[in-house]
Design a protein around this motif. Structure first.
Motif, short mmCIF file in Angstrom:
data_model
loop_
_atom_site.label_atom_id
_atom_site.label_comp_id
_atom_site.label_asym_id
_atom_site.label_seq_id
_atom_site.Cartn_x
_atom_site.Cartn_y
_atom_site.Cartn_z
N VAL A 276 0.87 -1.18 0.00
CA VAL A 276 0.00 0.00 0.00
C VAL A 276 0.90 1.23 0.00
N THR A 277 0.75 2.10 -0.99
CA THR A 277 1.61 3.27 -1.17
C THR A 277 0.77 4.53 -1.13
N GLY A 278 1.19 5.50 -0.30
CA GLY A 278 0.54 6.81 -0.29
C GLY A 278 1.32 7.78 -1.15
N GLN A 279 0.68 8.36 -2.15
CA GLN A 279 1.35 9.27 -3.08
C GLN A 279 0.99 10.71 -2.74
N LEU A 280 1.99 11.49 -2.35
CA LEU A 280 1.75 12.89 -2.01
C LEU A 280 1.44 13.71 -3.24
N GLY A 281 2.12 13.42 -4.32
CA GLY A 281 1.91 14.18 -5.55
C GLY A 281 2.91 13.76 -6.60
N THR A 282 2.80 14.32 -7.79
CA THR A 282 3.72 14.03 -8.89
C THR A 282 4.20 15.35 -9.48
N VAL A 283 5.43 15.33 -9.97
CA VAL A 283 6.02 16.51 -10.58
C VAL A 283 7.02 16.07 -11.62
N PHE A 284 7.11 16.80 -12.72
CA PHE A 284 8.09 16.54 -13.77
C PHE A 284 9.34 17.36 -13.52
N LEU A 285 10.50 16.71 -13.59
CA LEU A 285 11.78 17.39 -13.41
C LEU A 285 12.68 17.07 -14.59
N ASP A 286 13.42 18.10 -15.02
CA ASP A 286 14.42 17.87 -16.06
C ASP A 286 15.58 17.08 -15.48
N LEU A 287 16.26 16.35 -16.33
CA LEU A 287 17.42 15.58 -15.89
C LEU A 287 18.50 16.50 -15.33
N ASN A 288 18.60 17.69 -15.89
CA ASN A 288 19.61 18.65 -15.40
C ASN A 288 19.29 19.08 -13.97
N ASP A 289 17.97 19.29 -13.65
CA ASP A 289 17.58 19.66 -12.30
C ASP A 289 17.84 18.53 -11.31
N ILE A 290 17.54 17.30 -11.75
CA ILE A 290 17.79 16.15 -10.87
C ILE A 290 19.28 16.00 -10.59
N TYR A 291 20.09 16.28 -11.61
CA TYR A 291 21.55 16.16 -11.45
C TYR A 291 22.08 17.16 -10.42
N ARG A 292 21.45 18.34 -10.32
CA ARG A 292 21.92 19.39 -9.42
C ARG A 292 21.27 19.35 -8.04
N LEU A 293 20.37 18.39 -7.79
CA LEU A 293 19.73 18.30 -6.47
C LEU A 293 20.76 18.01 -5.39
N LYS A 294 20.53 18.64 -4.21
CA LYS A 294 21.41 18.39 -3.06
C LYS A 294 20.59 18.48 -1.79
N VAL A 295 21.18 18.05 -0.71
CA VAL A 295 20.48 18.03 0.58
C VAL A 295 20.05 19.45 0.95
N GLY A 296 18.79 19.59 1.35
CA GLY A 296 18.25 20.87 1.73
C GLY A 296 17.38 21.51 0.67
N ASP A 297 17.44 21.01 -0.58
CA ASP A 297 16.59 21.56 -1.64
C ASP A 297 15.13 21.19 -1.40
N VAL A 298 14.22 22.02 -1.87
CA VAL A 298 12.79 21.82 -1.71
C VAL A 298 12.17 21.60 -3.08
N ILE A 299 11.35 20.55 -3.19
CA ILE A 299 10.67 20.24 -4.45
C ILE A 299 9.19 20.57 -4.28
N ASP A 300 8.67 21.44 -5.13
CA ASP A 300 7.26 21.81 -5.10
C ASP A 300 6.45 20.70 -5.76
N MET A 301 5.53 20.08 -5.00
CA MET A 301 4.73 18.96 -5.50
C MET A 301 3.48 19.42 -6.25
N ASN A 302 3.30 20.76 -6.42
CA ASN A 302 2.15 21.31 -7.17
C ASN A 302 0.81 20.88 -6.55
N LYS A 303 0.77 20.80 -5.23
CA LYS A 303 -0.45 20.39 -4.57
C LYS A 303 -0.52 21.09 -3.21
N GLY A 304 -1.71 21.57 -2.87
CA GLY A 304 -1.89 22.24 -1.59
C GLY A 304 -1.69 21.30 -0.42
#
Length: 360
Positions: A276-304
């Motif tokens: 059983v999996t709870g999904q908070l939300g989905t978001v599309f990210l470019d490969l370049n953005d994923i490559y630059r992710l680091k600890v402390g970054d915030v990802i907007d899930m486009n959901k209230g």
């Protein structure tokens, strides 16, 4: 005065003659070598029509073959005993074909008998099967019925029966039709009786031309002097009902009656574990953005933050609910159940997250 060849012309003529005489033996040798080469065996492949795939499995065809091999043995003994003629009836082939192939194999004047099938405690209307017996066999049996000798009567293709022969034809067909019940007796209790006789096979409208049928060819060797045919056509609708009953009885005999054992089956699978999996939300990210992710970054899930989350059972969305805390653990309170026809917030039908999306 006649023209005189020059020396160069004479040399050219002799050279051409020598070349021709040398090429002829070489050509003859090449022809002989080709004759000596063994002919390569051509591999024969059976054509498969993807526009009309097979409707019945090999196991079903094996059942039909077994049925009609039993049927062939029964009518062999009956014909030999009743009509006092030596015959050997064997199954030549059992094929799945289209109905028009069966009709095209007959002449316009051939007589075909429609045979009605009925199954006890089965209320569905069954399409009649068709039986064709070559006139040579019928006339030979009629001749023996009327006290004829041991000779085999030969008739021309497209032979039409007289009124007297038609009456006797019905008597003969009764024996052949009643034996069908014994042929099927090992698998199903089914009754057969003659419905009507058609003098023109192309006028039979009970089966569509493109409908799948099973065609059974029986080879009848009469006293070793003549070979006659019996062709039986079983419509697909009739076969489907017969095989359905045979399969259901097999399941009942093995204790697998699914309708009666529904609760038992559910009890056996209730202890199965599913993720059983709870999904908070989905978001599309470019490969370049994923490559630059680091600890402390915030990802907007486009959901209230107060929006519902989806609960997946296995890989399918089943429920929506609210995120919260229960006994110091993250939990989801189920609000409602999703259905296949339900639409997501973005206007698209509910589905699995696509590849390349981030979810939590």
């Amino acid at each position: 005065m006649a023209d005189v060849l020059s020396q160069s012309q004479i040399d050219a003529l002799l050279k051409s003659m020598a070349t021709t005489s040398a090429e002829e033996p070489a050509a003859a040798t090449a022809v002989k070598d080709e004759k000596k080469k063994p002919e390569t065996e051509q591999v024969k492949y059976s054509k498969y029509d993807f526009y009309s795939p097979r409707k019945f499995t090999k196991d079903k065809i094996k059942i039909l073959t077994s049925v009609f091999e039993n049927y062939a043995r029964i009518i062999t003994s009956q014909v030999n005993g009743i009509f006092r003629v030596m015959t050997d009836i064997t199954v030549m082939e059992v094929q799945e074909r289209r109905y028009y192939e069966y009709v095209n194999s007959l002449n316009e004047n051939d007589t075909v008998t429609l045979v009605e099938a009925s199954i006890q405690d089965y209320n569905k209307n069954l399409v009649p099967l068709m039986m064709y017996v070559s006139p040579g066999l019928i006339i030979t049996l009629i001749d023996h019925m009327l006290g004829g000798g041991e000779e085999v009567v030969k008739v021309k293709p497209g032979y039409r029966y007289s009124d007297v022969e038609t009456a006797l034809y019905r008597r003969i067909l009764q024996y052949l039709i009643q034996a069908l019940r014994d042929g099927f007796s090992n698998y199903i209790n089914i009754q057969f009786k003659a419905q009507r006789i058609e003098d023109n096979p192309s006028m039979i409208q009970d089966v569509g031309l493109d409908e799948t049928v099973a065609i059974i060819h029986l080879n009848v060797d009469v006293t070793g002097l003549a070979v006659e045919r019996i062709r039986i056509c079983l419509p697909g609708n009739l076969l489907e009902n017969i095989f359905q009953i045979i399969d259901s009885r097999k399941h009942i005999a093995r204790g697998y009656d699914f309708e009666d054992n529904k609760e038992t089956i559910l009890d056996n699978i209730r202890q199965s574990q599913l993720p059983v999996t709870g999904q908070l939300g989905t978001v599309f990210l470019d490969l370049n953005d994923i490559y630059r992710l680091k600890v402390g970054d915030v990802i907007d899930m486009n959901k209230g933050k107060d929006k519902d989350v989806k609960l997946y059972i296995g890989k399918q969305p089943w429920f929506t609910g609210k995120m919260g805390v229960y006994k110091k653990n993250v939990a989801v309170r189920i609000n409602r159940r999703l259905y296949e026809e339900e639409i997501d917030e973005d206007g698209t039908p509910g589905s699995l997250p696509e590849a390349g999306t981030g979810d939590a």
